[in-house]
Design a protein around this motif. Structure first.
Motif, PDB file in Angstrom:
ATOM      1  N   ILE A 177       0.864  -1.187   0.000  1.00  0.00           N
ATOM      2  CA  ILE A 177       0.000   0.000   0.000  1.00  0.00           C
ATOM      3  C   ILE A 177       0.896   1.231   0.000  1.00  0.00           C
ATOM      4  O   ILE A 177       1.934   1.262   0.673  1.00  0.00           O
ATOM      5  N   ILE A 178       0.493   2.243  -0.763  1.00  0.00           N
ATOM      6  CA  ILE A 178       1.190   3.526  -0.735  1.00  0.00           C
ATOM      7  C   ILE A 178       0.185   4.588  -0.295  1.00  0.00           C
ATOM      8  O   ILE A 178      -0.878   4.750  -0.906  1.00  0.00           O
ATOM      9  N   LEU A 179       0.535   5.309   0.767  1.00  0.00           N
ATOM     10  CA  LEU A 179      -0.275   6.421   1.259  1.00  0.00           C
ATOM     11  C   LEU A 179       0.508   7.700   0.999  1.00  0.00           C
ATOM     12  O   LEU A 179       1.483   7.997   1.695  1.00  0.00           O
ATOM     13  N   ASP A 180       0.095   8.430  -0.024  1.00  0.00           N
ATOM     14  CA  ASP A 180       0.834   9.610  -0.480  1.00  0.00           C
ATOM     15  C   ASP A 180       0.233  10.866   0.147  1.00  0.00           C
ATOM     16  O   ASP A 180      -0.844  11.326  -0.247  1.00  0.00           O
ATOM     17  N   LEU A 181       0.948  11.409   1.096  1.00  0.00           N
ATOM     18  CA  LEU A 181       0.534  12.649   1.772  1.00  0.00           C
ATOM     19  C   LEU A 181       1.532  13.766   1.488  1.00  0.00           C
ATOM     20  O   LEU A 181       1.626  14.728   2.258  1.00  0.00           O
TER      21      LEU A 181
END
Length: 651
Positions: free
Chosen positions: A210-214
């Motif tokens: 999973i990639i959580l791009d913030l």
């Protein structure tokens, strides 16, 4: 056991003619209930217990499904006839209700899917002030690593890992992201005081689920909202960050990924012999799921988001929409049209919409406005861009008086507009519309303002591939047209035009044509063409060494398009030895003219004569010539033991 149709007028808010519905659908209808989901829930339970039933209520489908589970019965089929038919300013609604029920009874094909496993490894990208709180909330659920985009004070918590570096590339999807980073350095948790980082290194590779791009930077992927497992939010919006953090926590486990399209590589016209031809699917794919694979293209099913654009645009049928298959939608339209026409005696109109925005628009228009006209049959499709020119034309040929396509804010308008223009040019002009409206009241206004037609096109049964369906439907829509009709640039139908003065009949175009539209004649120098098979891929024009070929997008409804015609032919050259015709006379004479006097070997009686001979005579002439390249010197005598011993004695 025959199906029973359970009816409810939703607190008397709609008028239902049970007798008319029964005649039109062939189902046994119940009495018309008033509160089937509440006060009369016992009647619903009794009907579910007795056997295979259809409940004419879409709003409370979940409640009836739960009731069936409690009773140990299969989930009943629920059909919305209220929002789509009953709540309307037009009456009577019985023919339309019957058409909707009949369409819902069309058996759907088994959905295809593949399992995707996410082990919960999550990479959070962003500044520490945003990324660290998100990591703390996810650390108990996921295995979290934070990639810092700026130097900030590090927390002392060891619930998650922290690294810093420059992300150079990211590929993959949920469960299988692959990343490459430069200047990667990991946090070193030892020592007194604040934590530090180790020695940075380039070309580091890692993976995550999973990639959580913030980060607030541009997305890592095209059409990023369609990339499974890639979640992105504006770091300055706390509500958006909280929403994606909650969503990320759900991305662990095994998931079913639908297989949206089917690929027949041998039909693909992408390229031949290194020359690029058709790129329609490559240009249209928003997610980059389609990539060249030799002479064909390959679709990554895990990246494919199922928009359907490739299926609409593919000229050869190499890519077809498979979730569900195109034939399923054609069958649904056929059943709807036949049922409505049989019940009302007039032609219906078709409203095509997606299963999200379109369903909501119809529901709001029905609840608070005029609803849909009584002759307007709604058709919900999962991929609006997949409803291409073939389906639009087929709907008209099946008996619909008109086709309206309701787009949504997320629709691929380029593909839909392109298919609309193509369908209009192939017989649908004036009978197909694109509706780009975002207000339910405006939608009703547009639909009611259109004058309804009482008759449609004579019924045509759509059989074969999408290309065959489109041709059959177009011919039915233009019965009196016997001449080619011009089409928009880039259309997948058309003719090949040959400049006969420039063409040398080298036949390189025929040898590379992926569909066999161009061919030769083994008995004489000819270039033949079958227009119906031409995909307008452009390989022939690209490969032609003389630049003698141009493409003309058009549709020829006449039967001549199914036959082979001669585009160019010349006299064959006759072998100077046996008289057998071979090659092209003008080409052989031109070669001899250019070689004459240039070299002694091409003088009269020399090697130049070989050019004027057929294959058989050329071989014989070379074999019997003094400079025969097929012969060698005398074969050396094998050396024996006596030879060896004799040589030893001589020394």
């Amino acid at each position: 056991m025959p199906k029973h149709l359970i009816l409810c007028d939703c607190l008397g808010s709609q008028t239902i003619d049970a007798e008319a519905l029964g005649r039109a659908t062939g189902l046994t209808c119940s009495r018309v209930h008033t509160a089937l989901c509440t006060r009369e829930i016992a009647a619903a339970a009794k009907a579910i217990e007795t056997g295979d039933v259809v409940i004419a209520c879409g709003q409370e489908a979940a409640r009836f499904a739960e009731l069936a589970v409690d009773l140990g019965q299969p989930e009943p089929l629920c059909v919305d006839i209220r929002d789509r038919a009953g709540w309307s300013d037009d009456t009577p609604a019985a023919p339309k209700m019957a058409a909707l029920v009949a369409e819902a009874l069309v058996p759907a094909p088994q959905a295809k899917s593949v399992d995707v496993i996410s082990d919960g490894t999550c990479l959070i990208i962003g500044r520490g002030s945003v990324a660290f709180p998100a990591a703390e909330r996810l650390a108990n659920t996921l295995a979290v690593t934070v990639l810092l985009t700026e130097d900030e004070e590090l927390p002392t918590s060891r619930d998650f890992e922290i690294v810093r570096g420059t992300l150079k590339s990211a590929t993959g999807t949920l469960g299988s992201f692959a990343l490459q980073l430069d200047a990667l350095s990991q946090m070193e948790p030892g020592g007194r005081g604040g934590y530090g980082f180790g020695t940075p290194r380039d070309k580091a590779e890692t993976s995550c689920a999973i990639i959580l791009d913030l980060s607030g930077n541009p997305p890592l992927f095209p059409a990023h909202e369609k990339r499974d497992g890639y979640l992105r939010a504006d770091p300055g919006d706390p509500n958006a960050v909280a929403a994606v953090v909650f969503e990320a926590a759900q991305h662990i486990g095994t998931f079913e990924k639908p297989l949206h399209v089917a690929v027949e590589a041998q039909l693909c016209a992408h390229s031949r012999a290194g020359q690029t031809g058709c790129t329609r699917c490559l240009d249209a794919c928003p997610t980059g799921a389609i990539q060249p694979d030799g002479d064909h293209v390959a679709v990554d099913p895990l990246i494919c988001a199922g928009c359907g654009a490739c299926s609409s645009l593919c000229p050869s049928g190499a890519i077809t929409y498979d979730a569900p298959q195109v034939a399923f939608d054609l069958r649904r339209m056929q059943v709807m049209a036949e049922t409505y026409i049989s019940a009302s005696g007039s032609a219906p109109r078709l409203l095509v919409h997606d299963d999200g925005h379109g369903v909501e628009m119809i529901a709001l228009a029905a609840r608070f406005g005029r609803g849909l006209p009584g002759d307007m049959l709604p058709l919900s499709v999962g991929a609006l861009a997949g409803f291409g020119h073939a389906e639009m034309l087929a709907a008209l040929a099946l008996g619909f008086a008109s086709v309206d396509v309701l787009t949504s804010p997320k629709s691929d308008l380029d593909t839909i507009s392109r298919e609309f223009e193509l369908a209009s040019a192939m017989g649908g002009k004036g009978r197909i519309r694109l509706l780009d409206v975002g207000d339910p009241e405006a939608l009703s206004g547009k639909l009611y303002s259109t004058e309804a037609k009482t008759t449609g096109t004579d019924h045509v049964l759509p059989l074969g591939s999408r290309r065959q369906v489109a041709r059959l439907a177009a011919k039915a829509l233009m019965p009196d047209v016997m001449h080619p009709v011009p089409l928009p640039v880039g259309a997948p139908y058309g003719a090949v035009l040959v400049d006969t003065d420039a063409c040398t009949l080298c036949l390189s175009c025929a040898s590379l044509c992926p569909s066999g539209a161009l061919g030769d004649n083994p008995d004489k120098p000819q270039l033949r063409f079958q227009e119906d098979a031409c995909l307008q891929c452009g390989i022939c024009a690209t490969i032609c060494p003389e630049r003698a070929i141009t493409l003309e997008p058009r549709f020829n409804p006449a039967d001549t398009a199914l036959a082979q015609v001669v585009l160019h032919e010349e006299e064959p050259f006759e072998c100077i030895e046996c008289g057998k015709p071979f090659g092209v006379k003008s080409t052989v004479e031109k070669i001899m003219e250019k070689l004459a006097g240039k070299h002694a070997m091409f003088a009269e009686g020399g090697a130049g004569r070989l050019i004027q001979m057929c294959d058989d005579c050329r071989i014989r002439a070379q074999y019997h010539s003094e400079a025969n390249p097929l012969t060698g010197g005398d074969r050396p005598r094998p050396r024996t033991t006596d030879d060896y011993l004799s040589k030893r004695r001589d020394h």
